[in-house]
Write a protein that holds these residues in place. Sequence first.
Motif, PDB file in Angstrom:
ATOM      1  N   ASP A  69     -21.921   8.422 -28.735  1.00 20.54           N
ATOM      2  CA  ASP A  69     -21.737   6.990 -28.991  1.00 20.54           C
ATOM      3  C   ASP A  69     -21.990   6.135 -27.752  1.00 20.54           C
ATOM      4  O   ASP A  69     -22.035   4.904 -27.835  1.00 20.54           O
ATOM      5  CB  ASP A  69     -20.348   6.711 -29.569  1.00 20.54           C
ATOM      6  CG  ASP A  69     -19.212   7.065 -28.604  1.00 20.54           C
ATOM      7  OD1 ASP A  69     -19.466   7.327 -27.420  1.00 20.54           O
ATOM      8  OD2 ASP A  69     -18.043   7.083 -29.057  1.00 20.54           O
ATOM      9  N   GLY A  70     -22.123   6.784 -26.573  1.00 24.47           N
ATOM     10  CA  GLY A  70     -22.438   6.073 -25.346  1.00 24.47           C
ATOM     11  C   GLY A  70     -21.278   5.342 -24.715  1.00 24.47           C
ATOM     12  O   GLY A  70     -21.445   4.695 -23.669  1.00 24.47           O
ATOM     13  N   ILE A  71     -20.061   5.451 -25.288  1.00 30.62           N
ATOM     14  CA  ILE A  71     -18.921   4.725 -24.728  1.00 30.62           C
ATOM     15  C   ILE A  71     -17.687   5.623 -24.524  1.00 30.62           C
ATOM     16  O   ILE A  71     -16.774   5.253 -23.803  1.00 30.62           O
ATOM     17  CB  ILE A  71     -18.519   3.513 -25.589  1.00 30.62           C
ATOM     18  CG1 ILE A  71     -18.198   3.937 -27.027  1.00 30.62           C
ATOM     19  CG2 ILE A  71     -19.629   2.462 -25.566  1.00 30.62           C
ATOM     20  CD1 ILE A  71     -17.651   2.801 -27.883  1.00 30.62           C
TER      21      ILE A  71
ATOM     22  N   ARG B 232      -5.950  17.565 -14.820  1.00 28.22           N
ATOM     23  CA  ARG B 232      -5.889  16.522 -15.836  1.00 28.22           C
ATOM     24  C   ARG B 232      -7.268  16.238 -16.425  1.00 28.22           C
ATOM     25  O   ARG B 232      -8.287  16.428 -15.777  1.00 28.22           O
ATOM     26  CB  ARG B 232      -5.333  15.225 -15.240  1.00 28.22           C
ATOM     27  CG  ARG B 232      -3.888  15.317 -14.832  1.00 28.22           C
ATOM     28  CD  ARG B 232      -3.361  13.922 -14.445  1.00 28.22           C
ATOM     29  NE  ARG B 232      -1.982  14.042 -13.990  1.00 28.22           N
ATOM     30  CZ  ARG B 232      -1.631  14.268 -12.737  1.00 28.22           C
ATOM     31  NH1 ARG B 232      -2.568  14.378 -11.814  1.00 28.22           N
ATOM     32  NH2 ARG B 232      -0.370  14.377 -12.404  1.00 28.22           N
ATOM     33  N   LEU B 233      -7.248  15.723 -17.648  1.00 28.82           N
ATOM     34  CA  LEU B 233      -8.453  15.211 -18.291  1.00 28.82           C
ATOM     35  C   LEU B 233      -8.244  13.748 -18.614  1.00 28.82           C
ATOM     36  O   LEU B 233      -7.199  13.361 -19.144  1.00 28.82           O
ATOM     37  CB  LEU B 233      -8.738  15.970 -19.592  1.00 28.82           C
ATOM     38  CG  LEU B 233      -9.407  17.337 -19.487  1.00 28.82           C
ATOM     39  CD1 LEU B 233      -9.517  17.963 -20.864  1.00 28.82           C
ATOM     40  CD2 LEU B 233     -10.780  17.226 -18.865  1.00 28.82           C
ATOM     41  N   HIS B 234      -9.224  12.924 -18.283  1.00 26.40           N
ATOM     42  CA  HIS B 234      -9.169  11.502 -18.606  1.00 26.40           C
ATOM     43  C   HIS B 234     -10.111  11.219 -19.766  1.00 26.40           C
ATOM     44  O   HIS B 234     -11.328  11.418 -19.649  1.00 26.40           O
ATOM     45  CB  HIS B 234      -9.565  10.664 -17.393  1.00 26.40           C
ATOM     46  CG  HIS B 234      -8.697  10.890 -16.202  1.00 26.40           C
ATOM     47  ND1 HIS B 234      -7.394  10.460 -16.134  1.00 26.40           N
ATOM     48  CD2 HIS B 234      -8.944  11.536 -15.026  1.00 26.40           C
ATOM     49  CE1 HIS B 234      -6.870  10.799 -14.967  1.00 26.40           C
ATOM     50  NE2 HIS B 234      -7.784  11.466 -14.280  1.00 26.40           N
ATOM     51  N   PHE B 235      -9.558  10.762 -20.886  1.00 31.55           N
ATOM     52  CA  PHE B 235     -10.353  10.305 -22.018  1.00 31.55           C
ATOM     53  C   PHE B 235     -10.473   8.790 -21.891  1.00 31.55           C
ATOM     54  O   PHE B 235      -9.472   8.072 -21.944  1.00 31.55           O
ATOM     55  CB  PHE B 235      -9.690  10.690 -23.335  1.00 31.55           C
ATOM     56  CG  PHE B 235      -9.744  12.164 -23.628  1.00 31.55           C
ATOM     57  CD1 PHE B 235     -10.739  12.699 -24.438  1.00 31.55           C
ATOM     58  CD2 PHE B 235      -8.815  13.030 -23.074  1.00 31.55           C
ATOM     59  CE1 PHE B 235     -10.799  14.062 -24.697  1.00 31.55           C
ATOM     60  CE2 PHE B 235      -8.863  14.394 -23.327  1.00 31.55           C
ATOM     61  CZ  PHE B 235      -9.859  14.905 -24.134  1.00 31.55           C
ATOM     62  N   LEU B 236     -11.694   8.306 -21.728  1.00 30.59           N
ATOM     63  CA  LEU B 236     -11.935   6.898 -21.417  1.00 30.59           C
ATOM     64  C   LEU B 236     -12.900   6.284 -22.422  1.00 30.59           C
ATOM     65  O   LEU B 236     -13.746   6.983 -22.997  1.00 30.59           O
ATOM     66  CB  LEU B 236     -12.524   6.758 -20.008  1.00 30.59           C
ATOM     67  CG  LEU B 236     -11.768   7.459 -18.869  1.00 30.59           C
ATOM     68  CD1 LEU B 236     -12.639   7.502 -17.620  1.00 30.59           C
ATOM     69  CD2 LEU B 236     -10.457   6.757 -18.594  1.00 30.59           C
ATOM     70  N   ARG B 237     -12.777   4.967 -22.596  1.00 29.13           N
ATOM     71  CA  ARG B 237     -13.729   4.241 -23.428  1.00 29.13           C
ATOM     72  C   ARG B 237     -14.330   3.113 -22.606  1.00 29.13           C
ATOM     73  O   ARG B 237     -13.606   2.334 -21.979  1.00 29.13           O
ATOM     74  CB  ARG B 237     -13.052   3.679 -24.681  1.00 29.13           C
ATOM     75  CG  ARG B 237     -14.039   3.007 -25.649  1.00 29.13           C
ATOM     76  CD  ARG B 237     -13.349   2.600 -26.934  1.00 29.13           C
ATOM     77  NE  ARG B 237     -12.804   3.744 -27.630  1.00 29.13           N
ATOM     78  CZ  ARG B 237     -13.498   4.561 -28.420  1.00 29.13           C
ATOM     79  NH1 ARG B 237     -14.795   4.365 -28.595  1.00 29.13           N
ATOM     80  NH2 ARG B 237     -12.914   5.558 -29.041  1.00 29.13           N
ATOM     81  N   LEU B 238     -15.650   3.033 -22.600  1.00 32.15           N
ATOM     82  CA  LEU B 238     -16.348   1.978 -21.881  1.00 32.15           C
ATOM     83  C   LEU B 238     -16.312   0.705 -22.723  1.00 32.15           C
ATOM     84  O   LEU B 238     -16.871   0.651 -23.819  1.00 32.15           O
ATOM     85  CB  LEU B 238     -17.797   2.401 -21.606  1.00 32.15           C
ATOM     86  CG  LEU B 238     -18.666   1.430 -20.812  1.00 32.15           C
ATOM     87  CD1 LEU B 238     -18.076   1.152 -19.433  1.00 32.15           C
ATOM     88  CD2 LEU B 238     -20.086   1.977 -20.683  1.00 32.15           C
TER      89      LEU B 238
END
Length: 741
Positions: free
Chosen positions: A719-721, A731-737
Amino acid sequence: MNNLATRLAKMPYDQKRATLASLPSHLANAAQAERLQSLLTNFGFLEAKVSELEPQQLIEDYDLALQPNINIIEDKKKNLKLIQSAIRLSVNALAEDTTQMAGQLLGRLLSYDSLEIDTLLKHAKPTKATPWLRPLTPSLISPDDPLQRTLIDHTDRISAVTMTADGQLALSGSWDGTLKLWDLNVGILKREIKNDARWTTAVAISPDGKLGLFASRNATLQLWDLNNDVKPYTLGSHSLAVNAIAFLDRHRAISASNDGTMKLWNLSNRSETETLTGHTDAITAIDVTSDGKLVISASLDKTIKLWDLKKACEIASLKDSTSKITAISITSDGKFGISGSQNGTIKLWDLVNFIELDTFQAHNSPVCAIAINSDRTQAVSASINGIIKQYDLMNDISEQSSWNCETDNISAIKIIKKNEGWLAIFNSTDFALKFWDFCDETKQHLSKPHHDSVWSLAIAKEGNVALSGSWDKTLKLWNLSNGEEKCTLTDHTSLINTVTITPDGKWGLSGSSFGSCDRTVKLWDLDSGQEKQITIGYRDEVKAVAITADGKLALSSSEDGKVKLWNLSNGNELETLVGHTDEVWALAVTGDGKYAVSGSDDYTLKVWDLKNRVEKYTLKGHNGEVATVAITPDGQWAISGSADCTIKVWDLKMKSPREKYTLTGHNREISAVALTTDGHLAISTSWDNNLKVWNLQEGKAIANFRGDSELFSCAIAPDGITIIAGEASGRLHFLRLESIA
């Protein structure tokens, strides 16, 4: 307060700064508690203040609201404390980029359920409509964690640290050739000097905090007046490196060395007064009683010795027959001591009757620091692999609590008792100092997905799943929509260095390495979570894997500098591609499966023709090891990241492929790069703790997110974001642009 941001935006610059600086104190002085509480939970105010003034000034605003005379109910004060702690933990990110306020607060506070925090986070987004990275899960260190501050300024390994008994000041020495004096209350660097011998081996601060004493790798000791910039005075030296030093009072100090001796120093006339001998091997640690009359020493000769400093003589010698002793502490009255050893045990000693009272197997690695409280009821120890433990000593030694420092190689640490709790300051792998305040009730609330560094991440083009590979020897499969773990894959017996996923999301490929017999590439059925019975063995460590778009072929690389091509359905080796002269850490394949690009510690990238199975081009330009590479979907560009801190964009379609341009902005090694499916954006992670989003058409960074430790891996969804980043902490960072055009 709802229109505060609008009113601030309309003010002249000087008036705006004055308002931001004075408004909280004005409300506190006027006893307008409700308005003050509302102001400090208003995101517009928080963002504006850190953007115009120092983050520390905002942190101090919360101290005003937390005063006993300010009539705010306890639940709301608790929320203010949480927000204040979240900002304090975010100081380094905000100092680097004030627009990270929203991302930092979301990453630290999302797990807390309260109306004030929910409202704050609901409005947490940059005022300016620019791209930014929104955490989808609470993946940053929480305000309830023992960590109080992270002190950054050293540029190499920190080798020695101490702090004053009141926890107000700290002194650190590093391989970068500097010594630094820190104010722990506000987290700032007060003063620094250069150490001409570069490597500091031990440091101490006088009881009044006015003098510093340090030893260097050339075995000399130097006295530093901490209140001015006068060059330190050289007292004298040992014949071998000094491991420990301590002040006895304002005018006397003691040092202990690898030469097995301790020396007493008169600081008033700057001279050596006595040399204490008796140990037959290096002295690793010393501690002194509060009156400066007794010292206890620990040695690699497996003994601890108690010394009378007035008479300059040994009082007693106690033997630990099981292991070399690496840490020591003595009660303030000199009646009890506690020691830590290379084999991870701690021992409690009666220093009046000179007997061992108890032994406890505390750690699975050497003990690097230990401390005992004045009444001999509690102790704390730390191991070099980053575990701190607290013990009840009322009867036998019993463990009360345990904390993970999130660093696997402590080289400098100091622990002291403070009121009902403890303070600790220690080095981390990113050249920073971590300052902790903790007690038995202190919890580390954030559950980490992995127990060691996340070195590799992959996202399927279909199926909404991600795969992570860690040095904790596990792989984990994740649901991208909610960040929840689907399953854990555990058949590797060594550190996992690399993972990838077939385009359809059905199969995963992983490579393990680092000194184990499990130097293999494994294929996994991601639907069942089972290993497919194809295991490719290596004589050397596996560094990278890649899969062609049709899922039929796999590539792998290792420390021998070779790239191997495999038939993925049966595990048969098809070809070995030879050309690099050092380890190959990076692999990528063009979308049509015709070419592959590899990156190596030999500072080069190579383009391989997979049909003819030959090297086609060599790309040169990096001034450091190439750690990562990605290729745009159209095969036009390759993006590489290097230990030289740069990202380079290469044009592969030219007759002679060459560098198109270089992206700069990271200040430590690049660890990973990834691309959106349209090839317009790239993301990068670095050992500088940052993830950056790059617009490749404009050649500039458009968004940034800072983690709490080094970021080693990243991946971006179709989805590119939606972005994932993996930390050294596990840790894992789940991020949304967000706000992307």
